[in-house]
Scaffold this active site. Structure first.
Site, PDB file in Angstrom:
ATOM      1  N   CYS A 225       0.817  -1.210   0.000  1.00  0.00           N
ATOM      2  CA  CYS A 225       0.000   0.000   0.000  1.00  0.00           C
ATOM      3  C   CYS A 225       0.855   1.267   0.000  1.00  0.00           C
ATOM      4  CB  CYS A 225      -0.969  -0.057   1.182  1.00  0.00           C
ATOM      5  SG  CYS A 225      -2.497   0.858   0.950  1.00  0.00           S
ATOM      6  N   HIS A 226       0.706   2.121   1.008  1.00  0.00           N
ATOM      7  CA  HIS A 226       1.468   3.363   1.110  1.00  0.00           C
ATOM      8  C   HIS A 226       2.851   3.153   1.725  1.00  0.00           C
ATOM      9  CE1 HIS A 226      -2.640   4.953   0.719  1.00  0.00           C
ATOM     10  NE2 HIS A 226      -2.087   6.079   0.292  1.00  0.00           N
TER      11      HIS A 226
END
Length: 181
Positions: free
Chosen positions: A114-115
């Site tokens: 993800c991030h």
């Protein structure tokens, strides 16, 4: 089903407040079920606040070790979970950035979802690497010299990446496979 493919392996999970809970919990469970010892490494002692869908407070998790007191020599692999505020805080901490950079330089396996790749961007270790991430940080990865693909899980050398929580089953299977090497 429990396996022993990671018995004796030490896995750091680098996270702080704002970590997406499922991206911390499921990879941790996967490596522990495979026999690894997982250690939650963070910026300060105490507990960190996990989130659900980035905005809803979820559980808290007790920090095992503080980043200023660990080195890559203490671990065989690294997991970088996402959530937007978690990697945003990590990437402004010099010790966290150096820890991630050292993992890449020593070619130890890193699982990032993800991030979480924001910390890799800050560590300036993505030139010539191919990975995936959450869509909103893909421009940052490209600007850091990385190539972004939109796939469930991508392996480029020691770097294993996934896009979001929906990819966790494939991500967890791939990190267990790659962390055993």
């Amino acid at each position: 089903m429990t396996t022993d493919t990671l018995t004796g392996r030490r896995v750091a999970i680098l996270a702080t407040d704002g970590v997406e809970q499922v991206e911390l919990v499921q990879p941790r469970e996967a490596v522990e079920k495979a026999g690894a010892t997982a250690t939650l490494v963070s910026l300060v002692h105490g507990d960190i606040q996990a989130m659900e869908s980035d905005v809803n407070a979820a559980d808290t998790f007790t920090v095992d070790r503080v980043i200023a007191e660990v080195s890559t020599d203490d671990f065989d692999a690294l997991i970088l979970p996402g959530g937007t505020t978690n990697p945003d805080q990590l990437r402004v901490d010099a010790d966290a950035v150096e820890f991630v950079r050292a993992f890449m330089q020593t070619h130890k396996p890193i699982g990032v979802i993800c991030h979480g790749a924001w910390t890799l961007v800050e560590a300036d270790v993505l030139r010539g690497r191919t990975l995936t991430s959450y869509p909103s940080i893909r421009t940052d990865i490209r600007n850091a010299g990385g190539t972004v693909v939109d796939e469930e899980v991508v392996v480029d050398g020691n770097l294993i990446s996934s896009r979001n929580p929906d990819d966790l089953p494939a991500f967890c299977a791939k990190i267990v496979e790659n962390f055993s090497a």
